[in-house]
Write an enzyme that holds these catalytic residues in place. Structure first.
Site, mmCIF file in Angstrom:
data_model
loop_
_atom_site.group_PDB
_atom_site.id
_atom_site.type_symbol
_atom_site.label_atom_id
_atom_site.label_comp_id
_atom_site.label_asym_id
_atom_site.label_seq_id
_atom_site.Cartn_x
_atom_site.Cartn_y
_atom_site.Cartn_z
ATOM 1 N N ASP A 176 -0.465 -0.532 3.700
ATOM 2 C CA ASP A 176 -0.590 -0.358 5.073
ATOM 3 C C ASP A 176 -0.109 1.085 5.390
ATOM 4 O O ASP A 176 0.695 1.394 4.600
ATOM 5 C CB ASP A 176 0.172 -1.396 5.850
ATOM 6 C CG ASP A 176 0.034 -1.528 7.381
ATOM 7 O OD1 ASP A 176 -0.962 -0.999 7.677
ATOM 8 O OD2 ASP A 176 0.348 -2.357 7.945
ATOM 9 N N ARG A 202 -9.026 8.748 11.006
ATOM 10 C CA ARG A 202 -8.311 7.708 10.389
ATOM 11 C C ARG A 202 -8.766 7.766 8.698
ATOM 12 O O ARG A 202 -7.923 7.448 7.777
ATOM 13 C CB ARG A 202 -8.584 6.376 10.927
ATOM 14 C CG ARG A 202 -7.937 6.193 12.258
ATOM 15 C CD ARG A 202 -8.312 4.828 12.904
ATOM 16 N NE ARG A 202 -8.011 3.818 12.031
ATOM 17 C CZ ARG A 202 -6.801 3.013 11.874
ATOM 18 N NH1 ARG A 202 -5.965 3.517 12.598
ATOM 19 N NH2 ARG A 202 -6.614 2.110 10.888
ATOM 20 N N ASN A 248 -10.323 -7.256 9.003
ATOM 21 C CA ASN A 248 -10.791 -5.797 9.115
ATOM 22 C C ASN A 248 -12.136 -5.264 9.328
ATOM 23 O O ASN A 248 -12.657 -4.310 9.934
ATOM 24 C CB ASN A 248 -10.624 -4.793 7.759
ATOM 25 C CG ASN A 248 -8.968 -4.827 7.558
ATOM 26 O OD1 ASN A 248 -8.684 -4.573 6.427
ATOM 27 N ND2 ASN A 248 -8.308 -4.731 8.468
HETATM 28 C C1 FPP Z 1 -4.246 -0.474 6.124
HETATM 29 O O1 FPP Z 1 -3.869 0.748 6.886
HETATM 30 C C2 FPP Z 1 -5.246 0.002 5.108
HETATM 31 C C3 FPP Z 1 -6.432 -0.613 5.002
HETATM 32 C C4 FPP Z 1 -7.070 -1.539 5.954
HETATM 33 C C5 FPP Z 1 -7.431 -0.209 3.988
HETATM 34 C C6 FPP Z 1 -6.740 0.021 2.323
HETATM 35 C C7 FPP Z 1 -7.765 0.762 1.971
HETATM 36 C C8 FPP Z 1 -7.615 1.783 1.128
HETATM 37 C C9 FPP Z 1 -6.043 2.164 0.550
HETATM 38 C C10 FPP Z 1 -8.763 2.309 0.242
HETATM 39 C C11 FPP Z 1 -9.670 1.678 -0.379
HETATM 40 C C12 FPP Z 1 -9.060 0.748 -1.526
HETATM 41 C C13 FPP Z 1 -9.529 0.835 -2.792
HETATM 42 C C14 FPP Z 1 -8.936 -0.125 -3.597
HETATM 43 C C15 FPP Z 1 -10.360 1.946 -3.346
HETATM 44 P P1 FPP Z 1 -4.483 0.799 8.286
HETATM 45 O O2 FPP Z 1 -5.654 1.637 8.403
HETATM 46 O O3 FPP Z 1 -4.273 -0.525 8.909
HETATM 47 O O4 FPP Z 1 -3.057 1.903 8.630
HETATM 48 P P2 FPP Z 1 -2.156 1.900 10.463
HETATM 49 O O5 FPP Z 1 -1.789 0.579 10.444
HETATM 50 O O6 FPP Z 1 -1.288 2.932 10.170
HETATM 51 O O7 FPP Z 1 -3.378 1.948 11.221
#
Ligand code: FPP
Length: 255
Positions: A26, A39, A74
């Site tokens: 996260d 983002r 998501n």
């Molecule tokens: C949460 O951060 C993260 C995600 C919803 C996506 C996670 C994806 C990756 C790390 C990249 C792709 C994965 C692979 C396995 C190749 P957020 O966007 O919710 O962050 P925030 O809470 O700060 O907005």
């Protein structure tokens, strides 16, 4: 919680490593926002962290690593962000297939995989097939994953077994139910790490997490490096896992 102490690798007891580590990655969005970037730049940086932590887990001897990469919720993000995340996932699979094979890592995926775009699903299937014989570590990507949906799916599967006369309601116990979950062939996570300071499970492995140790760090996922991963493992090793028993009982059991 922990800070950026020097590497904990040498302090880790290799006999008491968690067999299964699951991570809620996260903070990509906040990482980008703090740098006045879109983002998607945070997600791109997050992929680099994925590669670093997969390598670290494999080298340290973790048997199962599960990463929460995309939740069912998501899908409700802006269309452009969802498409970018699917592109990143596709690129990751194309780029890392050889690396996973070379490191003898088996790729696995859990979630409502039918909701993924065709190109991602095909690539995922191919890498899973190609790495199926690998035995050093199982890397599971939770994609379009929701823990409640997983439980409902298991309940439906058990109900159909009953309807077909292959099981009776009284046969159902924790072990049988666990085997019907998408994680059926994996042990429950010993340790769940969440980055970015949020203190919740967010629908991740809700059945399996009953006795998992939780380590939460304020560090945002793109800034989470091997050093902090090792610190989380050290913190895990400092915990007493009692599974509802007393410390004295545990001492007798281990004597
Ligand atoms: C949460 O951060 C993260 C995600 C919803 C996506 C996670 C994806 C990756 C790390 C990249 C792709 C994965 C692979 C396995 C190749 P957020 O966007 O919710 O962050 P925030 O809470 O700060 O907005």
């Amino acid at each position: 919680m922990f800070g950026k102490e020097p590497t904990g690798k040498n302090l880790l007891d290799p006999r008491r490593l968690p067999a299964h580590v699951a991570i809620i990655m996260d903070g990509n969005g906040r990482w980008a926002k703090r740098r006045l970037m879109p983002r998607i730049m945070g997600h791109r940086q997050g992929v680099k962290t994925v590669k670093e932590i997969v390598t670290a887990a494999r080298e340290l001897g973790i048997s199962y690593l599960t990463l929460y990469a995309f939740s069912t919720e998501n899908w409700n993000r802006p269309r452009q962000e969802v498409e970018s995340l699917m592109d990143l996932l596709h690129q990751y699979l194309l780029q890392e297939a050889a690396e996973l094979l070379g490191k003898r890592i088996r790729l696995n995926a859990i979630g409502e995989l039918h909701r993924l775009p065709d190109r991602v699903r095909r690539c995922l299937k191919k890498v899973m097939q190609d790495t199926a014989g690998n035995d050093e570590m199982v890397l599971t990507l939770a994609l379009s994953y929701g823990g409640r949906q997983e439980i409902i799916d298991a309940a439906r599967r058990f109900a159909s077994l009953c309807v077909q006369g292959e099981a009776r309601p009284e046969d159902l116990d924790i072990s049988l139910f666990s085997s019907l979950l998408w994680t059926g062939e994996m042990p429950d996570p010993d340790l769940i790490i969440r980055t970015s300071g949020e203190k919740r499970l967010s629908n991740f492995l809700v059945f399996q997490a009953a006795y998992s140790e939780l380590v939460i760090t304020d560090t945002l996922w793109p800034d989470f490096h091997r050093n902090e991963f090792e610190q989380a493992l050290l913190e895990y090793q400092s915990r007493e896992r009692r599974f509802g028993m007393t410390s004295e009982q545990l001492l007798c059991e281990n004597a």
